[in-house]
Structure formats: structure tokens, C-alpha cells
Write a protein that holds these residues in place. Sequence first.
Motif, PDB file in Angstrom:
ATOM      1  N   ARG A  99      16.727  33.977  91.563  1.00 44.61           N
ATOM      2  CA  ARG A  99      15.495  33.197  91.417  1.00 44.61           C
ATOM      3  C   ARG A  99      14.280  34.049  91.708  1.00 44.61           C
ATOM      4  O   ARG A  99      13.285  34.012  90.970  1.00 44.61           O
ATOM      5  CB  ARG A  99      15.527  32.001  92.367  1.00 44.61           C
ATOM      6  N   GLN A 144       7.767  29.109  88.782  1.00 42.51           N
ATOM      7  CA  GLN A 144       8.888  28.273  89.181  1.00 42.51           C
ATOM      8  C   GLN A 144       9.555  27.609  87.982  1.00 42.51           C
ATOM      9  O   GLN A 144      10.779  27.425  87.970  1.00 42.51           O
ATOM     10  CB  GLN A 144       8.430  27.195  90.167  1.00 42.51           C
ATOM     11  N   PHE A 145       8.794  27.236  86.983  1.00 41.05           N
ATOM     12  CA  PHE A 145       9.394  26.650  85.793  1.00 41.05           C
ATOM     13  C   PHE A 145      10.388  27.626  85.164  1.00 41.05           C
ATOM     14  O   PHE A 145      11.485  27.239  84.749  1.00 41.05           O
ATOM     15  CB  PHE A 145       8.317  26.271  84.777  1.00 41.05           C
ATOM     16  N   SER A 148      13.554  27.871  87.519  1.00 36.34           N
ATOM     17  CA  SER A 148      14.177  26.623  87.959  1.00 36.34           C
ATOM     18  C   SER A 148      15.697  26.585  87.812  1.00 36.34           C
ATOM     19  O   SER A 148      16.385  26.067  88.691  1.00 36.34           O
ATOM     20  CB  SER A 148      13.547  25.438  87.212  1.00 36.34           C
ATOM     21  N   TRP A 192      17.373  22.579  83.666  1.00 36.32           N
ATOM     22  CA  TRP A 192      16.052  22.307  84.232  1.00 36.32           C
ATOM     23  C   TRP A 192      16.007  20.950  84.926  1.00 36.32           C
ATOM     24  O   TRP A 192      14.950  20.372  85.094  1.00 36.32           O
ATOM     25  CB  TRP A 192      14.984  22.402  83.138  1.00 36.32           C
ATOM     26  N   CYS A 195      13.338  19.966  87.603  1.00 35.52           N
ATOM     27  CA  CYS A 195      12.396  21.073  87.489  1.00 35.52           C
ATOM     28  C   CYS A 195      10.971  20.656  87.839  1.00 35.52           C
ATOM     29  O   CYS A 195      10.229  21.443  88.414  1.00 35.52           O
ATOM     30  CB  CYS A 195      12.483  21.680  86.095  1.00 35.52           C
ATOM     31  N   ASN A 198      10.249  20.619  91.458  1.00 37.37           N
ATOM     32  CA  ASN A 198      10.323  22.022  91.834  1.00 37.37           C
ATOM     33  C   ASN A 198       9.035  22.743  91.468  1.00 37.37           C
ATOM     34  O   ASN A 198       8.510  23.562  92.240  1.00 37.37           O
ATOM     35  CB  ASN A 198      11.501  22.676  91.112  1.00 37.37           C
ATOM     36  N   VAL A 199       8.516  22.462  90.267  1.00 37.06           N
ATOM     37  CA  VAL A 199       7.268  23.076  89.828  1.00 37.06           C
ATOM     38  C   VAL A 199       6.115  22.621  90.708  1.00 37.06           C
ATOM     39  O   VAL A 199       5.273  23.434  91.136  1.00 37.06           O
ATOM     40  CB  VAL A 199       6.995  22.738  88.350  1.00 37.06           C
ATOM     41  N   LYS A 255      12.699  17.662  95.684  1.00 37.16           N
ATOM     42  CA  LYS A 255      13.365  18.610  94.791  1.00 37.16           C
ATOM     43  C   LYS A 255      14.838  18.766  95.135  1.00 37.16           C
ATOM     44  O   LYS A 255      15.715  18.741  94.266  1.00 37.16           O
ATOM     45  CB  LYS A 255      12.661  19.960  94.870  1.00 37.16           C
TER      46      LYS A 255
END
Length: 325
Positions: A99, A144-145, A148, A192, A195, A198-199, A255
Motif C-alpha cells: 500500500r 488512497q484511491f 485501496s 475497491w 474505498c 478509506n479515501v 473504513k
Amino acid sequence: MNSNRMVVAQRGVIPPPKHYADSAWFKYILSCCAATTAEMVTYPLDLTKTRLQIQGEKGLNGNGVATVPYRGLARTGVGIVQEEGLLKLWQGVTPAVYRHLIYSGTRMVLYEKVRDHLFTTRPDGTRPVWQAIVGGILVGGIAQFLASPADLIKVQMQMEGRRRFEGKPPRIHSASEAFVKIYAAGGLRGLWKGCMPNVYRSAFVNLGDLTTYDSVKRYFMGSWGLSDSYWTHALSSACSGLIGASLGTPLDVVKTRVMNQPTDVRARGLLYKNSLDCLMKTVRNEGFWALYKGFVPCWLRMGPWSLTFWLTYEQIRNACGTSAF
């Protein structure tokens, strides 16, 4: 001919050759090295934080009853070691490193490009805070996208030790197997899953970490007269770790739960419809402060993580002849 090129370059027609140390690809590599170092050092706290965020979640065991196998940071960490083994504190570290090979490299290079080309620089070297905020949120969300899928695999691997201890069948045995199973179940869209929270989380964490570090460092150097030294880096990273944890923990809880929930044959979550649904159910079932489950290990991790990352990053930039961040 070389002298002619030099004269022309000095007049601004042809830019002088740029040393590789200040190129985007080299800075990308340096940021990945620093992030990997910080991740390996602080990863056990990230695993503990994830376990704390999951405990008490209704519906996780399929019977609607919440169980709390551990309480608190110390007991959770000791329990993992006693029941699963010391090395399980690093379970899921491989996708975590993957990541950062995407996330950290992308956010650092993009932020520096945006800062140097779009931000306004004052005479004292500082820049408007609102520009740093917008830049930090933007590059954090983009990075982050892209990263993910690796984060999704990391979260699921972190929970495998707990599943096996509870007598449940293992879902995955390795990062590659997790990738194949997730892709087979939900295709590219399945990679995703979760996601968006997370974003959002990374946008706020980046606001707290990257934006705070950059702004505070320049403030210390401009207003306090500090030099670009270890102490300045340490003070700036301490501030960035605290702000990043405060802004990012609620979205980190959402998330983690969205990513860890079981799914149906169409890769749809069985516990939460979306991030907002997860947020509302968490507050309704467990109270507002459930959104700050894992805050202490998150803060204890982000502080040392920021310190390790920024000190490593600044020093290897200096050692390689790259300009200071």
C-alpha cells in the motif's frame, strides 16, 4: 557547443540539466523507503488498533450479539501474542508495505508538485494554510484511491488470526490468495470495497499529517528561527501525528468495519449498506465514542510513524543530495 548551451540556459531559453536527486521518480523511491521503514517499526500498533475497532461490533458473529474478547490496548496486544504468537503482530504487513509503495510515493510527489507550482510563497517562506489544506486533502484522496485494494487485503489479513482463534475457518492464507478471492467474488469493483471511507479518511489523515508537518515546519523555521534539523523535524512530526490521529480515527473505524464485513455473492456488504450506514449504526449501537475506538494505539502509532517517516525521509533526501522537503 557546451558553453553555448550554458549561456543559453542562463538566459532562460533552455533550462539547465536537472540532477536526478530532485527528479520526481527519485523522490518517489525515497518516500517509499521511508514509509516502509516506518511501517515495519509501528505495524504491531496498527494491528492492535484494527482489532480494537472491530470488537463490540454487532452482527459480526452472525447472531446479533456483540462479544468483547479484549479490552484496551495492552490486553489486546498481550492477548494476540499469547493466543496467536509474537509474529502475528506483523500479520498483514506485506500488503501494508505494498500500500505504501503506492500511497506514500504518490502523495509525497503529488503534494510537492502542487505546493511548488500552485501555492503562494510569502517572503518568510510560509504559505497560506488554506492552500496547504486543499492540497493535502486532494493528494491524500487520490493516493488512497489508487492504493485501496492493498488496504482492503491488509485489513482482511489482520483479522485472520482472530478468526482462527475463535474456531472459524480461515478466509485467506496470503496476500496473493486474498487478491485472487476478492477479484473472483466481486471483480475490479470488489477490490475497491470500502474505498470511499478509506479515501475520506486518508484525505483527513493527510490533512493532519502532511499539511500539518509542512505548515508547522515552515512556521518553526520562519517565526521561531529554527534550522532545518532533527529537532525541527521531530517537533513537526509530533504535531502532525496528533492532528492526523484526531481527524482520521472516526473514518478509520468506519473504513475498517466496512472492509472487514462479510459479503454476499454479489460482493454487497451484509452488515452495512455503505459508509454512512456504518457510521449511523456504530453510533446508535455503541455510542459516539465508539468512533474513537483504537484512538490511543492509532495516536501512539501515528506519532512514532510520523517521527520515523519524516526523520528517515528528510535524512535520506539530505544524504542523496535531494533538496529539503
